[in-house]
Write a protein that holds these residues in place. Structure first.
Motif, PDB file in Angstrom:
ATOM      1  N   VAL A  40      24.025 -76.436 -33.525  1.00 53.97           N
ATOM      2  CA  VAL A  40      24.523 -75.643 -34.659  1.00 53.97           C
ATOM      3  C   VAL A  40      24.211 -76.338 -35.979  1.00 53.97           C
ATOM      4  N   LEU A  69      23.627 -66.889 -41.602  1.00 59.81           N
ATOM      5  CA  LEU A  69      23.970 -66.917 -40.181  1.00 59.81           C
ATOM      6  C   LEU A  69      23.600 -65.585 -39.545  1.00 59.81           C
ATOM      7  N   LEU A 121      26.243 -65.088 -34.321  1.00 58.70           N
ATOM      8  CA  LEU A 121      26.836 -66.375 -34.708  1.00 58.70           C
ATOM      9  C   LEU A 121      27.764 -66.222 -35.912  1.00 58.70           C
ATOM     10  N   LEU A 173      31.226 -67.992 -35.146  1.00 62.85           N
ATOM     11  CA  LEU A 173      31.561 -69.152 -35.983  1.00 62.85           C
ATOM     12  C   LEU A 173      32.494 -68.782 -37.141  1.00 62.85           C
TER      13      LEU A 173
END
Length: 349
Positions: A94, A323, A327, A331
Motif C-alpha cells: 500500500v 486511490l 481501495l 482504505l
C-alpha cells in the motif's frame, strides 16, 4: 560587687529550633486539615463525573477484553501463514503504490517509530501489568464482608462511595512511579509526532507564502490593472485583496503538492523495503529462493527495493496520487485518520 548575671544552660537559638521542631508536626497537621477542607468541595463536585466515567469504563471493559481475546485468537489462527511477514508486506504494498495519499499519517508513524515506539511498547506492557494488579485487587475487594452480615460490603454502599472505595483500592495496589514513567514515555512519543507534523506544516506554509509573494509581485503588475479595468467601480476595492490572497493560496497549494510528491517518494522507498522483506522471506520459506535473498546488505535485496520503489513512485505520480476503486472504500478508515491528522496540523499551525 554586683551579682553575676545568670547564664542560660541552653543557647537561645537551640531553644527556638526545639520549639519549631516541636510545633512543626502540629502545624503540618493543621495545614493538611485546612487543605483537605478546601479540596473536599471540588471532590464532591467531581463525584458525579467520576461516577459517570467509572460506569462507562465498567460497561466498556468486558467488550474491550473480549475484543483483545478475539484478536489474540485470530493471531494464533494466522500463525501458519506467518502474519509477522504477511501484514508488513501488505502494508508495504500500500505504501509503495498509494503512500502519497497518506503523507501526513506516514510522517506521524515514521516519527513515532523512530522516537517513541519502543518506549511506548514497554510502557503499554507496564500499564497492562498495572491494570491486572488493580483488577485483581478490585476483585478481592468485591468479596470483603467486614461487618459479617453475609453480604459483600460493596453491595451495601452507594455509587459515590463505591467509586471512592475503588479508587482507594487501585491507589493502594498500583505502583504510581511505574504508571507515571509509562505515561511519560507515551507522551514523549506523541510530542515527537506533534513536533514533526508542525515542522512539516511550517515548511509547507513558509514555502507557499514565499512562492505566493513572488507570484503576487507579478500579478499586481500585470494582472491587477486588467482586473481593475474590468471590475465595476463599487467592487474595485476587492481586487487587490483577492489577488493577494489568491496568490498565497496558490503558493500553499503548490507547496502542499510538492510535499505530497516528496512524501510519495519516501513512502515508496519505505514501503518497498517492507514489501521486499516480507515477500522474499515468504519465497525463501517456500523454497523458491535461496536464504541469501533476504540479506538486507546484499545486492539482490537492495535491487528489489529500488525496482519496487521506482515503479511505485512513478505509478503514484502518473495517477495523480489518487486511490482507485475499491481501495478508496477499503482504505476509508485510513483516509479518515489522514484527514483527522491534517485538521490537527492546521489547528496546531
Amino acid at each position: 560587687m554586683s551579682d553575676p548575671v545568670p547564664v542560660s544552660s541552653k543557647p537561645t537559638g537551640d531553644s527556638d529550633e526545639v520549639n519549631k521542631s516541636a510545633k512543626s508536626p502540629v502545624a503540618i497537621n493543621a495545614l493538611s486539615v485546612k487543605m483537605a477542607g478546601a479540596i473536599r468541595p471540588y471532590l464532591d463536585k467531581a463525584a458525579p463525573a467520576l461516577v459517570m466515567v467509572t460506569t462507562a469504563f465498567g460497561i466498556a471493559e468486558p467488550y474491550v477484553v473480549a475484543l483483545w481475546a478475539y484478536l489474540q485468537y485470530v493471531w494464533e489462527k494466522l500463525q501458519p501463514y506467518h502474519p509477522e511477514e504477511l501484514f508488513p508486506a501488505l502494508a508495504g504494498f500500500v505504501l509503495v503504490f498509494f503512500g502519497g495519499n497518506f503523507f501526513t499519517l506516514c510522517a506521524a508513524v515514521e516519527a513515532y517509530r523512530l522516537v517513541g515506539f519502543e518506549d511506548t511498547k514497554r510502557a503499554i506492557g507496564k500499564l497492562v501489568a498495572s491494570y491486572k494488579v488493580a483488577r485483581a485487587a478490585s476483585a478481592k475487594d468485591d468479596e470483603l464482608d467486614e461487618d459479617g452480615d453475609g453480604i459483600a460490603d460493596v453491595k451495601q454502599i452507594g455509587k459515590k462511595e463505591l467509586v471512592v472505595r475503588k479508587l482507594g483500592v487501585v491507589a493502594k495496589a498500583v505502583d504510581p512511579e511505574l504508571v507515571a514513567d509509562a505515561l511519560t514515555a507515551i507522551n514523549t512519543g506523541l510530542m515527537a509526532v506533534v513536533a514533526t507534523l508542525r515542522v512539516k506544516f511550517a515548511q509547507c506554509v513558509t514555502l507557499g507564502v514565499t512562492v505566493g509573494g513572488i507570484a503576487h509581485n507579478l500579478a499586481s503588475t500585470h494582472l491587477e490593472p486588467v482586473l481593475l479595468e474590468l471590475t465595476p467601480p463599487d467592487y474595485k476595492k476587492w481586487v487587490a485583496p483577492t489577488v493577494r490572497h489568491g496568490c498565497k493560496l496558490a503558493g500553499v497549494t503548490l507547496a502542499w503538492s510538492l510535499q505530497m510528491t516528496i512524501s510519495a517518494f519516501h513512502s515508496s522507498s519505505r514501503g518497498a523495503q517492507l514489501f521486499a522483506r516480507g515477500t522474499l522471506s515468504y519465497l525463501v520459506r517456500r523454497g523458491y529462493l535461496k536464504s541469501s535473498a533476504v540479506d538486507e546488505t546484499g545486492k539482490f535485496f537492495n535491487l528489489c527495493i529500488v525496482a519496487f520503489g521506482l515503479v511505485g513512485f512513478w505509478s503514484q505520480f502518473w495517477s495523480g496520487f489518487s486511490l482507485p476503486f475499491p481501495l478508496n472504500i477499503l482504505l476509508l478508515p485510513v483516509r479518515f485518520a489522514e484527514w483527522g491528522l491534517r485538521v490537527l496540523v492546521f489547528m496546531l499551525g
